[in-house]
Design an enzyme around this catalytic site. Structure first.
Site, PDB file in Angstrom:
ATOM      1  CG  ASP A  27      -2.043   0.964   1.133  1.00  0.00           C
ATOM      2  OD1 ASP A  27      -2.291   1.495   0.034  1.00  0.00           O
ATOM      3  OD2 ASP A  27      -2.706   1.208   2.157  1.00  0.00           O
ATOM      4  CG  ASN A  75      -7.519  -2.398  -6.033  1.00  0.00           C
ATOM      5  OD1 ASN A  75      -6.609  -3.161  -5.696  1.00  0.00           O
ATOM      6  ND2 ASN A  75      -7.927  -1.422  -5.230  1.00  0.00           N
TER       7      ASN A  75
HETATM    8  C1  FPP Z   1      -2.124   0.043  -3.252  1.00  0.00           C
HETATM    9  O1  FPP Z   1      -1.580   1.354  -3.225  1.00  0.00           O
HETATM   10  C2  FPP Z   1      -1.571  -0.676  -4.385  1.00  0.00           C
HETATM   11  C3  FPP Z   1      -2.306  -1.257  -5.380  1.00  0.00           C
HETATM   12  C4  FPP Z   1      -3.771  -1.201  -5.438  1.00  0.00           C
HETATM   13  C5  FPP Z   1      -1.640  -1.936  -6.519  1.00  0.00           C
HETATM   14  C6  FPP Z   1      -0.434  -2.718  -6.126  1.00  0.00           C
HETATM   15  C7  FPP Z   1       0.263  -3.120  -7.350  1.00  0.00           C
HETATM   16  C8  FPP Z   1       1.598  -3.184  -7.479  1.00  0.00           C
HETATM   17  C9  FPP Z   1       2.569  -2.951  -6.371  1.00  0.00           C
HETATM   18  C10 FPP Z   1       2.176  -3.597  -8.777  1.00  0.00           C
HETATM   19  C11 FPP Z   1       2.144  -5.076  -8.774  1.00  0.00           C
HETATM   20  C12 FPP Z   1       2.999  -5.625  -9.767  1.00  0.00           C
HETATM   21  C13 FPP Z   1       3.488  -6.857  -9.639  1.00  0.00           C
HETATM   22  C14 FPP Z   1       4.441  -7.299 -10.657  1.00  0.00           C
HETATM   23  C15 FPP Z   1       3.100  -7.773  -8.544  1.00  0.00           C
HETATM   24  P1  FPP Z   1      -2.526   2.576  -3.564  1.00  0.00           P
HETATM   25  O2  FPP Z   1      -2.539   2.776  -5.025  1.00  0.00           O
HETATM   26  O3  FPP Z   1      -3.869   2.336  -2.960  1.00  0.00           O
HETATM   27  O4  FPP Z   1      -1.766   3.734  -2.844  1.00  0.00           O
HETATM   28  P2  FPP Z   1      -2.414   4.966  -2.071  1.00  0.00           P
HETATM   29  O5  FPP Z   1      -3.172   4.388  -0.901  1.00  0.00           O
HETATM   30  O6  FPP Z   1      -1.230   5.753  -1.649  1.00  0.00           O
HETATM   31  O7  FPP Z   1      -3.298   5.689  -3.047  1.00  0.00           O
END
Ligand code: FPP
Length: 239
Positions: A27, A75
């Site tokens: 996250d 998501n």
């Molecule tokens: C949450 O942070 C993250 C996600 C919803 C996506 C996670 C995906 C990756 C790390 C890429 C995955 C790739 C591979 C190869 C496994 P957020 O976007 O909710 O962050 P925020 O809370 O700061 O908005």
């Protein structure tokens, strides 16, 4: 146990007790990007690189199972551009793994979540990664993609109903989930302290470790801190 090795001054990774199953909620990618004036996709890209590093570290430590929460059933509500960017990162990772499954290490790759909704080309690569790494004996890396734990439990119960069960017990449900064992430790960076529909059943007796660090800034030293803390926890499982 020494946390710093005298010789290298590096944090040591000689743990007396490791979680059998580690869960990680990746996250903070969006906030990391925003802080730098970058698009959210840049945060996910940086997050995908950290995923690779932490996968390697879990394999080196010989953690048996690690589950990364990569994309939830919720998501899909994000802007199409962001969803497409995340799917492209999955594809890059899978293509990279496909190029050299053997050199990629001894990790076993598995996916948990609903297949429905995921593009055909990605599904084909996911199947290939699972098949090609099935004989590997190292860390099992579960990638939770299009995953929601409530939905996982509902599917498990529906599966049991279809099998003709009229009464079920805990083992029936555990055995019908996406084959993830009970989780021992869940790591959530970025300052949020909630489960967000991740491994609800498997986390019944899980320990938690939270940190303010945003996932793209997460280092192997943060993993060590979490594992060091886990070693000290007194787990009683209700007894
Ligand atoms: C949450 O942070 C993250 C996600 C919803 C996506 C996670 C995906 C990756 C790390 C890429 C995955 C790739 C591979 C190869 C496994 P957020 O976007 O909710 O962050 P925020 O809370 O700061 O908005």
């Amino acid at each position: 146990m020494a946390v710093f090795s005298k010789k290298s001054k590096e944090i040591s990774n000689d743990f007396s007790l490791l979680p059998n199953h580690l869960g990680i909620i990746m996250d903070g990618n969006g906030r990391w990007a925003k802080k730098r004036g970058l698009p959210r996709s840049a945060g996910h890209k940086a997050g995908a690189n950290v995923f690779r590093t932490i996968c390697e570290e879990c394999a080196d430590l010989v953690i048996k199972y690690v589950t990364f929460y990569a994309f939830s059933t919720e998501n899909w509500k994000r802007p199409k551009e962001e969803v497409d960017a995340i799917m492209a990162l999955f594809k890059d990772y899978l293509l990279e793994a496909k190029r050299d499954f053997v050199k990629a290490g001894n990790n076993k790759i598995k996916f948990i979540g609903e297949r429905e909704g995921i593009r055909e080309d990605l599904l084909a690569l996911m199947d290939e990664a699972e098949e090609e790494t099935d004989s590997h004996t190292g860390t099992t890396v579960y990638l939770a993609v299009n995953y929601g734990s409530r939905q996982e439990i509902v599917s498990a119960v529906n599966k049991l109903i279809k099998e003709g069960k009229t009464e079920i017990n805990e083992k029936d449900i555990s055995d019908s989930l996406y084959t993830v064992p009970d989780c021992d430790l869940i790591i959530r960076p970025s300052g949020e302290e909630r489960l967000s529909n991740f491994l609800l059943w498997q986390a019944a007796y899980s320990e938690f470790w939270f940190s303010d660090v945003l996932w793209p800034d997460f280092k192997k030293e943060d993993l060590y801190s979490a594992l060091r803390e886990f070693e000290k926890r007194n787990r009683r499982f209700g007894g």
